[in-house]
Each structure stands twice: as structure tokens, then as C-alpha cells.
Design a protein around this motif. Structure first.
Motif, PDB file in Angstrom:
ATOM      1  N   HIS A  78       0.836  -1.201   0.000  1.00  0.00           N
ATOM      2  CA  HIS A  78       0.000   0.000   0.000  1.00  0.00           C
ATOM      3  C   HIS A  78       0.869   1.249   0.000  1.00  0.00           C
ATOM      4  CE1 HIS A  78      -3.372   2.539   0.415  1.00  0.00           C
ATOM      5  NE2 HIS A  78      -3.436   2.619   1.730  1.00  0.00           N
ATOM      6  N   ASN A  79       0.624   2.132  -0.951  1.00  0.00           N
ATOM      7  CA  ASN A  79       1.161   3.490  -0.881  1.00  0.00           C
ATOM      8  C   ASN A  79       0.245   4.241   0.066  1.00  0.00           C
ATOM      9  OD1 ASN A  79       1.476   6.316  -1.299  1.00  0.00           O
ATOM     10  ND2 ASN A  79       2.361   5.969  -3.311  1.00  0.00           N
ATOM     11  N   VAL A  80       0.743   4.517   1.269  1.00  0.00           N
ATOM     12  CA  VAL A  80      -0.118   5.063   2.310  1.00  0.00           C
ATOM     13  C   VAL A  80      -0.324   6.564   2.195  1.00  0.00           C
ATOM     14  CG1 VAL A  80       0.371   3.224   3.963  1.00  0.00           C
ATOM     15  CG2 VAL A  80       1.868   5.235   3.882  1.00  0.00           C
ATOM     16  N   ASP A  81       0.440   7.242   1.299  1.00  0.00           N
ATOM     17  CA  ASP A  81       0.320   8.680   1.085  1.00  0.00           C
ATOM     18  C   ASP A  81       0.872   9.437   2.303  1.00  0.00           C
ATOM     19  OD1 ASP A  81      -0.301  11.298   0.483  1.00  0.00           O
ATOM     20  OD2 ASP A  81      -2.451  10.965   0.245  1.00  0.00           O
ATOM     21  N   GLU A  82       1.954  10.151   2.084  1.00  0.00           N
ATOM     22  CA  GLU A  82       2.585  10.866   3.195  1.00  0.00           C
ATOM     23  C   GLU A  82       1.676  11.917   3.821  1.00  0.00           C
ATOM     24  OE1 GLU A  82       5.917  13.293   2.171  1.00  0.00           O
ATOM     25  OE2 GLU A  82       5.118  13.774   0.178  1.00  0.00           O
ATOM     26  N   ASN A  84      -1.556  11.306   4.352  1.00  0.00           N
ATOM     27  CA  ASN A  84      -2.692  10.559   4.872  1.00  0.00           C
ATOM     28  C   ASN A  84      -3.111  11.126   6.233  1.00  0.00           C
ATOM     29  OD1 ASN A  84      -4.390   8.570   6.024  1.00  0.00           O
ATOM     30  ND2 ASN A  84      -3.371   6.943   4.904  1.00  0.00           N
ATOM     31  N   THR A  90      -5.375   3.665   9.121  1.00  0.00           N
ATOM     32  CA  THR A  90      -4.891   2.937   7.957  1.00  0.00           C
ATOM     33  C   THR A  90      -4.086   1.719   8.381  1.00  0.00           C
ATOM     34  OG1 THR A  90      -4.836   4.924   6.577  1.00  0.00           O
ATOM     35  CG2 THR A  90      -3.406   3.100   5.917  1.00  0.00           C
ATOM     36  N   GLU A 106       5.747   5.452   0.552  1.00  0.00           N
ATOM     37  CA  GLU A 106       5.504   6.875   0.809  1.00  0.00           C
ATOM     38  C   GLU A 106       5.311   7.142   2.297  1.00  0.00           C
ATOM     39  OE1 GLU A 106       2.572  10.244  -0.913  1.00  0.00           O
ATOM     40  OE2 GLU A 106       3.491   8.987  -2.469  1.00  0.00           O
ATOM     41  N   TRP A 244      -5.561   3.480  -8.678  1.00  0.00           N
ATOM     42  CA  TRP A 244      -5.322   4.918  -8.529  1.00  0.00           C
ATOM     43  C   TRP A 244      -6.137   5.701  -9.527  1.00  0.00           C
ATOM     44  CZ3 TRP A 244      -3.687   8.682 -11.843  1.00  0.00           C
ATOM     45  CH2 TRP A 244      -3.362   9.918 -11.259  1.00  0.00           C
ATOM     46  N   SER A 274      -5.518   7.092   2.041  1.00  0.00           N
ATOM     47  CA  SER A 274      -4.554   7.348   0.981  1.00  0.00           C
ATOM     48  C   SER A 274      -5.259   7.604  -0.347  1.00  0.00           C
ATOM     49  CB  SER A 274      -3.609   6.143   0.840  1.00  0.00           C
ATOM     50  OG  SER A 274      -2.797   6.258  -0.301  1.00  0.00           O
ATOM     51  N   ASP A 275      -4.505   8.118  -1.307  1.00  0.00           N
ATOM     52  CA  ASP A 275      -5.039   8.297  -2.655  1.00  0.00           C
ATOM     53  C   ASP A 275      -4.814   7.056  -3.514  1.00  0.00           C
ATOM     54  OD1 ASP A 275      -2.309   8.679  -2.644  1.00  0.00           O
ATOM     55  OD2 ASP A 275      -2.318  10.237  -4.176  1.00  0.00           O
ATOM     56  N   HIS A 276      -4.266   5.995  -2.940  1.00  0.00           N
ATOM     57  CA  HIS A 276      -4.111   4.701  -3.605  1.00  0.00           C
ATOM     58  C   HIS A 276      -4.931   3.661  -2.861  1.00  0.00           C
ATOM     59  CE1 HIS A 276      -0.234   5.483  -5.985  1.00  0.00           C
ATOM     60  NE2 HIS A 276      -0.417   6.592  -5.297  1.00  0.00           N
TER      61      HIS A 276
END
Length: 285
Positions: A78-82, A84, A90, A106, A244, A274-276
Motif C-alpha cells: 500500500h502506498n499510504v500517502d505521506e 494521509n 490505515t 511513501e 489509482w 490514501s489516494d491509492h
């Protein structure tokens, strides 16, 4: 659809841009068919059948449900989005997924929050820069993989009950699209080539690459990586597994790719902050 490989990449990486959204070319078929029917033209109908059959031959297999039982190792990435806003929430959702091995990309200021929240479920972890690996099984031989000026990839060996597995976690550099610059993918492509070199040198037969590759399997810019591994989603998923953006996914840029193991099932997990979207696979070693 058939000629995308001949679209040049020299100017604005136009070929990679088209290949990123190649499955969406099928949206042109229904309007063309409607126009043909309105005109009551048999010739036009026949002309529409060709792109329809082409799309089905290229992507029809992705619509089938290829998931199967079995597989003793569940992997989640998972790209958790910095940015987030809910890192703890999450982390809890990912821990509840049943993953044996969990990879995050991320990571940023919330890294410590992920470490604290996941510690109870995953006794073994390694973090290198903005990527991390959490595991129920012992992890050793960890090191960063040099794909960018700052740490964005790692390689570690997970000692599963069925034997060692080399796990690579990677977050390739982002791409952007501009009216004058085109599809700026040069830095990502260079990182993919470095990652491909590391995969080629990997001595362990059982190898798993997970992460945000910022590109689809059709994108020629990732061929240094995708030519060496198989996609768990392509072999054992249901549908395209788009990841995405999370609110309305249009591309699968988050992947679980394997060599020397057998994917039994692959799927996306519910959205987090996240955005992913997270992706998961069950593997038979």
C-alpha cells in the motif's frame, strides 16, 4: 490498440502515456457501434467489430475471475500517502487484512505511528527511507536498493515456514503530465532500469516485488522490471484491479509481481486515507 508499440516515446513519452490508459480505448467501441446502427450501415458495423474483437483479445481475459484456493503466504502492499490524515486507522485496517507480509510506500512524518500500530501484529520490520516491510516471519539480509538519489526501495529475505523469499519493496519516481512537457517519465524509467538490474542479480529463486511502480504493466517504460516477473493480478485476479486514484481508479500502478512462486489469488482492499488502494495477493511457495 494494436499499434501502440509503434507510438514513439522520444517526444513527451507519448507511447507510455497511451499504454498507461490502453484498456480505456475500448470506450470508443459503443459510440462507434451506435453511429453505425443509426446510419444502418452494414459496412460500418463490420468496421466496428474489428476494434471490439481486438480489445477482447488484448484485455478480455482480465475480466475473468482467475482466483483459486490455496496459497500459504498473503502479501499486501500500500502506498499510504505521506499526507494521509489517518495513519493509525490505515495501519489498523492493513493489519486486519490478514497479511503475512506487509509493505508500505511513501512513509513520511507518520512512520513512527505505523511502527507503533503494527508492532503487535508484525514482530519483524525494516524501514529504509520512505519504504518499509513488516512481517510475521523473521526478516534478514535487508538493504536499500539504489534506484534514486534518496531511499525508495529495499530488498530483504523473509524466512517463511516454506523457506526463504526475497522481497523487494519499491516506489518508483512519480510521473507528471503537462501541456508543454508531455508525460515526464524519464526519472521513473531510469529507476525501473536500476531495479531491473537488481532483480536480474537476485540469487534466490523465489522473488516477490511489491510497491507503487507509477506505471501499468502495458507501459514500455517498466519493461526492465515487468519482463522479469509475472503479475499476480494478471494470473490470479478478477478484473483489472485498478488502484489509482482511490476515489475513482483509472489505472493499476500498484503491483505484486512474482518469480518462482505461484499466485493463487489477487485483489484490491477497501480505501484508506490514501489516494491509492491497497492490493493483496495469496501466493503458493
Amino acid at each position: 490498440m494494436l499499434g501502440h508499440a509503434w507510438i514513439p516515446n522520444r517526444v513527451g513519452h507519448l507511447g507510455s502515456l497511451v499504454e498507461t490508459f490502453l484498456p480505456w480505448t475500448g470506450l470508443a467501441v459503443p459510440p462507434l457501434l451506435l453511429c453505425a446502427l443509426v446510419r444502418r450501415s452494414a459496412t460500418a458495423v463490420v468496421a466496428v467489430v474489428l476494434p471490439a474483437l481486438t480489445w477482447c483479445s488484448l484485455f478480455g481475459g482480465m475480466l475473468l475471475d482467475k482466483r483459486a484456493d490455496g496459497g500459504g503466504l498473503t502479501v499486501v502492499t500500500h502506498n499510504v500517502d505521506e499526507h494521509n490524515p489517518h495513519p493509525v486507522r490505515t495501519a489498523r485496517a492493513l493489519a486486519a487484512s490478514g497479511a503475512d507480509v506487509l509493505a508500505l510506500e511513501e512513509l513520511g512524518a507518520a512512520t513512527a505511528a505505523y511502527e507503533r500500530t503494527l508492532a503487535g501484529t508484525y514482530p519483524y520490520r525494516v524501514v529504509r527511507g520512505t519504504v518499509g516491510l513488516w512481517s510475521r516471519y523473521p526478516v534478514d539480509s535487508s538493504r536499500p536498493v539504489d534506484i534514486a538519489p534518496w531511499p525508495r526501495s529495499l530488498r530483504a529475505v523473509v524466512r517463511t515456514p516454506e523457506g526463504p523469499v526475497a522481497v523487494f519493496v519499491a516506489h518508483l519516481l512519480s510521473v507528471r503530465f503537462g501541456a508543454t512537457s508531455g508525460f515526464t517519465a524519464s526519472a521513473r524509467d531510469a529507476a525501473a532500469r536500476r531495479l531491473g538490474t537488481a532483480l536480474r542479480a537476485e540469487p534466490l529463486r523465489r522473488t516477490v516485488l511489491v510497491g507503487d511502480l507509477n506505471g501499468t504493466l502495458d507501459d514500455r517504460g517498466l519493461s526492465a522490471v515487468t519482463s522479469r516477473l509475472r503479475s499476480a493480478q494478471a494470473e490470479a485476479g478478477a478484473g483489472f484491479g485498478l488502484t489509482w486514484p482511490a476515489s475513482f481508479p483509472v489505472a493499476r500502478i500498484d503491483h505484486i509481481l512474482v518469480r518462482g512462486v505461484d499466485p493463487r489469488a489477487s485483489w484490491t482492499l477497501p480505501a484508506t486515507g490514501s489516494d491509492h488502494l491497497p492490493v493483496a495477493a495469496r501466493l503458493r511457495l
